[in-house]
Scaffold this active site. Structure first.
Site, PDB file in Angstrom:
ATOM      1  N   PRO A  11       0.893  -1.139  -0.049  1.00 60.82           N
ATOM      2  CG  PRO A  11      -0.030  -1.017   2.209  1.00 60.82           C
ATOM      3  CD  PRO A  11       0.571  -2.080   1.323  1.00 60.82           C
ATOM      4  CG  ASN A  12       0.029   4.226   1.391  1.00 60.50           C
ATOM      5  OD1 ASN A  12      -1.016   4.616   1.060  1.00 60.50           O
ATOM      6  ND2 ASN A  12       0.207   3.660   2.637  1.00 60.50           N
ATOM      7  NE  ARG A  19       4.088   6.556   1.701  1.00 54.48           N
ATOM      8  CZ  ARG A  19       4.297   5.289   1.983  1.00 54.48           C
ATOM      9  NH1 ARG A  19       4.813   4.403   1.070  1.00 54.48           N
ATOM     10  NH2 ARG A  19       4.223   4.936   3.225  1.00 54.48           N
ATOM     11  CE1 TYR A  24       9.276   4.645   2.798  1.00 55.24           C
ATOM     12  CE2 TYR A  24       7.930   6.428   2.858  1.00 55.24           C
ATOM     13  CZ  TYR A  24       8.324   5.557   3.138  1.00 55.24           C
ATOM     14  OH  TYR A  24       7.569   5.188   4.436  1.00 55.24           O
ATOM     15  CG  ASN A  75       8.404  -2.296   0.111  1.00 51.62           C
ATOM     16  OD1 ASN A  75       7.842  -2.193   0.995  1.00 51.62           O
ATOM     17  ND2 ASN A  75       8.916  -1.173  -0.354  1.00 51.62           N
ATOM     18  CB  ALA A  78       1.750  -0.020   6.311  1.00 55.21           C
ATOM     19  CD  GLU A  99      10.630  -7.829   5.477  1.00 58.08           C
ATOM     20  OE1 GLU A  99      10.778  -8.985   5.864  1.00 58.08           O
ATOM     21  OE2 GLU A  99      10.324  -6.835   5.934  1.00 58.08           O
ATOM     22  CG  HIS A 101      11.255  -2.587   4.243  1.00 61.39           C
ATOM     23  ND1 HIS A 101       9.881  -2.451   4.196  1.00 61.39           N
ATOM     24  CD2 HIS A 101      11.485  -3.697   4.856  1.00 61.39           C
ATOM     25  CE1 HIS A 101       9.362  -3.547   4.748  1.00 61.39           C
ATOM     26  NE2 HIS A 101      10.098  -4.252   5.200  1.00 61.39           N
ATOM     27  NE  ARG A 108      10.493   5.563   8.323  1.00 63.52           N
ATOM     28  CZ  ARG A 108       9.611   5.474   7.394  1.00 63.52           C
ATOM     29  NH1 ARG A 108       9.939   4.670   6.408  1.00 63.52           N
ATOM     30  NH2 ARG A 108       8.590   6.387   7.240  1.00 63.52           N
TER      31      ARG A 108
HETATM   32  C1  DQA Z   1       8.488   0.869   3.656  1.00 61.91           C
HETATM   33  C2  DQA Z   1       8.611   1.193   4.967  1.00 61.91           C
HETATM   34  C3  DQA Z   1       7.452   0.892   5.675  1.00 61.91           C
HETATM   35  O1  DQA Z   1       7.402   1.212   7.097  1.00 61.91           O
HETATM   36  C4  DQA Z   1       6.288   1.830   5.350  1.00 61.91           C
HETATM   37  O2  DQA Z   1       4.938   1.916   5.958  1.00 61.91           O
HETATM   38  C5  DQA Z   1       6.059   1.815   3.559  1.00 61.91           C
HETATM   39  C6  DQA Z   1       7.426   1.742   2.892  1.00 61.91           C
HETATM   40  C7  DQA Z   1       9.598   1.111   2.757  1.00 61.91           C
HETATM   41  O3  DQA Z   1       9.703   0.570   1.542  1.00 61.91           O
HETATM   42  O4  DQA Z   1      10.592   1.902   3.429  1.00 61.91           O
HETATM   43  O5  DQA Z   1       5.054   2.015   3.380  1.00 61.91           O
HETATM   44  O6  DQA Z   1       8.060  -0.427   3.283  1.00 61.91           O
END
Ligand code: DQA
Length: 149
Positions: A11-12, A19, A24, A75, A78, A99, A101, A108
Site C-alpha cells: 500500500p501507498n 510521497r 523514499y 515490499n 505498512a 523482503e 524496504h 525509524r
Molecule cells: C516501507 C517502510 C514501511 O514502514 C512503510 O509503511 C512503507 C514503505 C519502505 O519501503 O521503506 O510504506 O516498506
C-alpha cells in the site's frame, strides 16, 4: 523455461516520487518497474511487477505464485508491521521470499522495527532505496543459476 520472479509492492507505493521523498526518494513506481525490468533482462529472469492497495488482492496474487514463480520480492509497506495474513500466504505459497524496504525501517519509529515477514524470508534488504530491489533480483538470479537443472 525462463524463471519468473514476482515483484510485489504494497500500500501507498503507487505514490512513490511524491510521497515523503526524504524517506523514499524521487523515483516513481514506473521508474522502479523499469529498472527492475532492465535488471531482470540482464539476469535472464522474467518478472511480474505489481502494486496494490488491497490486502486481499495481494493475498490472491501470492497464492497464484505457488508452483509458477521461482521467487517473490516483496515490499509489504505498512502491512509488514501488521499482517499475519500476508505472512501466512507467503508461507503457503512455498516460494522463496526476499523482503525489501526502500527506507531503513530500523532507523525509524519503533512500530516499523517489527516485521511479520522477516522470519520467513530468505533475506531482508532495507535502507538502500531502489537498489535493494535490484540486489534481491541479483540474488535470485544467482540462486537459480546455482540450482541443478
Ligand atoms: C516501507 C517502510 C514501511 O514502514 C512503510 O509503511 C512503507 C514503505 C519502505 O519501503 O521503506 O510504506 O516498506
Amino acid at each position: 523455461m525462463t524463471p519468473r520472479i514476482l515483484v510485489l509492492n504494497d500500500p501507498n507505493l503507487n505514490l512513490l516520487g511524491t510521497r515523503e521523498p526524504e524517506q523514499y526518494g524521487r523515483e516513481t513506481l514506473a521508474d522502479l518497474a523499469n529498472s527492475c525490468a532492465d535488471s531482470a533482462r540482464a539476469l535472464g529472469l522474467d518478472i511480474e511487477f505489481r502494486q496494490t492497495n488491497h490486502e486481499g488482492e495481494l493475498i490472491d496474487w501470492i497464492h497464484a505464485a505457488r508452483g509458477r514463480c521461482a521467487g517473490i520480492v516483496i515490499n509489504p509497506g505498512a502491512w509488514t508491521h501488521t499482517s499475519v495474513a500476508i505472512r501466512d500466504a507467503l508461507v503457503a505459497s512455498e516460494v522463496p521470499v526476499i523482503e525489501v524496504h526502500l527506507s531503513n525501517v530500523h532507523k525509524r519509529e519503533p512500530f516499523r522495527h517489527i516485521s511479520f515477514v522477516s522470519s520467513i524470508a530468505v533475506g531482508v534488504i532495507c535502507g538502500l532505496g531502489s537498489h535493494g530491489y535490484r540486489m534481491a533480483l541479483a540474488h535470485f538470479g544467482q540462486m537459480l543459476a546455482e540450482q541443478p537443472a
